[in-house]
Design a protein around this motif. Structure first.
Motif, PDB file in Angstrom:
ATOM      1  N   GLY A  35       0.763  -1.272   0.036  1.00 27.50           N
ATOM      2  CA  GLY A  35       0.078  -0.109   0.097  1.00 27.50           C
ATOM      3  C   GLY A  35       0.866   1.319  -0.220  1.00 27.50           C
ATOM      4  O   GLY A  35       0.689   2.269  -0.799  1.00 27.50           O
ATOM      5  N   GLY A  36       1.910   1.138   0.714  1.00 31.76           N
ATOM      6  CA  GLY A  36       2.728   2.245   0.806  1.00 31.76           C
ATOM      7  C   GLY A  36       3.378   2.681  -0.522  1.00 31.76           C
ATOM      8  O   GLY A  36       3.765   3.566  -1.007  1.00 31.76           O
ATOM      9  N   VAL A  37       3.847   1.653  -1.137  1.00 33.93           N
ATOM     10  CA  VAL A  37       4.578   1.629  -2.548  1.00 33.93           C
ATOM     11  C   VAL A  37       3.552   2.326  -3.532  1.00 33.93           C
ATOM     12  O   VAL A  37       4.040   2.961  -4.460  1.00 33.93           O
ATOM     13  CB  VAL A  37       5.329   0.455  -2.919  1.00 33.93           C
ATOM     14  CG1 VAL A  37       5.587   0.382  -4.596  1.00 33.93           C
ATOM     15  CG2 VAL A  37       6.238  -0.183  -1.935  1.00 33.93           C
ATOM     16  N   GLY A  44       4.040  10.112  -6.915  1.00 30.50           N
ATOM     17  CA  GLY A  44       5.247  10.652  -7.963  1.00 30.50           C
ATOM     18  C   GLY A  44       4.858  10.607  -9.468  1.00 30.50           C
ATOM     19  O   GLY A  44       5.136  11.421 -10.247  1.00 30.50           O
ATOM     20  N   GLY A  45       3.999   9.324  -9.796  1.00 28.82           N
ATOM     21  CA  GLY A  45       3.441   9.451 -11.180  1.00 28.82           C
ATOM     22  C   GLY A  45       2.482  10.764 -11.555  1.00 28.82           C
ATOM     23  O   GLY A  45       2.587  11.430 -12.667  1.00 28.82           O
ATOM     24  N   ALA A  46       1.544  11.229 -10.584  1.00 26.39           N
ATOM     25  CA  ALA A  46       0.737  12.141 -10.732  1.00 26.39           C
ATOM     26  C   ALA A  46       1.908  13.479 -10.789  1.00 26.39           C
ATOM     27  O   ALA A  46       1.324  14.432 -11.533  1.00 26.39           O
ATOM     28  CB  ALA A  46      -0.098  12.329  -9.465  1.00 26.39           C
ATOM     29  N   TYR A  47       2.773  13.769 -10.014  1.00 24.61           N
ATOM     30  CA  TYR A  47       3.437  14.869 -10.013  1.00 24.61           C
ATOM     31  C   TYR A  47       4.323  14.933 -11.371  1.00 24.61           C
ATOM     32  O   TYR A  47       4.264  16.005 -12.053  1.00 24.61           O
ATOM     33  CB  TYR A  47       4.669  14.830  -9.007  1.00 24.61           C
ATOM     34  CG  TYR A  47       5.426  15.798  -8.937  1.00 24.61           C
ATOM     35  CD1 TYR A  47       5.173  16.993  -8.492  1.00 24.61           C
ATOM     36  CD2 TYR A  47       6.904  15.723  -9.305  1.00 24.61           C
ATOM     37  CE1 TYR A  47       5.974  18.209  -8.625  1.00 24.61           C
ATOM     38  CE2 TYR A  47       7.749  16.564  -9.330  1.00 24.61           C
ATOM     39  CZ  TYR A  47       7.477  18.001  -9.028  1.00 24.61           C
ATOM     40  OH  TYR A  47       8.458  18.912  -9.097  1.00 24.61           O
ATOM     41  N   MET A  48       4.843  13.807 -11.662  1.00 23.73           N
ATOM     42  CA  MET A  48       5.325  13.956 -13.092  1.00 23.73           C
ATOM     43  C   MET A  48       4.534  14.372 -14.327  1.00 23.73           C
ATOM     44  O   MET A  48       4.842  15.074 -15.290  1.00 23.73           O
ATOM     45  CB  MET A  48       6.095  12.499 -13.549  1.00 23.73           C
ATOM     46  CG  MET A  48       7.292  12.244 -12.301  1.00 23.73           C
ATOM     47  SD  MET A  48       8.045  10.834 -12.730  1.00 23.73           S
ATOM     48  CE  MET A  48       9.610  11.487 -13.600  1.00 23.73           C
TER      49      MET A  48
END
Length: 186
Positions: A35-37, A44-48
């Protein structure tokens, strides 16, 4: 008896119930880690996706709309740097081939690609070597079977193979990438 029960008597007071401690099992620890990963990867994907290319584009736009020096820099930057992204994609005419099939039924494939010029390429050099590129594509495309075109990974494999064959035909540094515009199987 006090060891078996979760109620511990205290002298002079009424018995107080204490909650039993939960054990962290291996399954619970693995689920928490997964869940943490997922949360970190999604964040991170949303940020990128949302913030990946915006700063560079706004800087280039600011330089282009700035004073006279910015316009000269914007016009001359692509030619001096020799970057592959500064050149326009080179259009390759659509290729139509018949596919190899086990059942003998006619299957056709139409492929339309564009080449991203590399740092050493000019439009004239790519235009002159276009027959070599088409000749390199033909045997590969004719050996494909309809099953080879199934799935999303098929397009990636075809792009990579076309890029390898293009680089062999025109030389290293001439082509930076292959863009598939159409891939139609009939």
């Amino acid at each position: 008896m006090a060891e078996d029960s979760s109620i511990e008597p205290v002298e002079g007071e009424a018995p107080v119930a204490t909650p039993a401690k939960r054990k962290i099992t291996r399954k619970t620890a693995i689920l928490a880690a997964v869940g943490g990963v997922v949360l970190l990867g999604g964040g991170g994907g949303a940020y990128m996706m949302l913030a990946g290319g915006a700063p560079a584009e706004t800087e280039a736009a600011a330089e282009g709309h700035g004073g006279g020096g910015g316009e000269a820099h914007a016009k001359g930057g692509g030619e001096e740097g020799g970057e592959g992204g500064a050149h326009e994609p080179f259009d390759v005419p659509p290729i139509m081939v018949n596919l190899r099939s086990a059942d003998g039924a006619p299957h056709f494939l139409k492929v339309h690609v564009m080449l991203l010029p590399g740092p050493k390429a000019t439009e004239e050099s790519l235009k002159a070597k276009l027959p070599l590129v088409l000749d390199a594509y033909q045997p590969f495309l004719r050996e494909l079977r309809p099953e080879d075109l199934a799935g999303s990974a098929a397009v990636f494999r075809i792009k990579e193979e076309l890029l390898l064959r293009t680089r062999e035909a025109v030389g290293e540094g001439e082509v930076a990438g292959v863009l598939i515009q159409d891939l139609i199987q009939q």
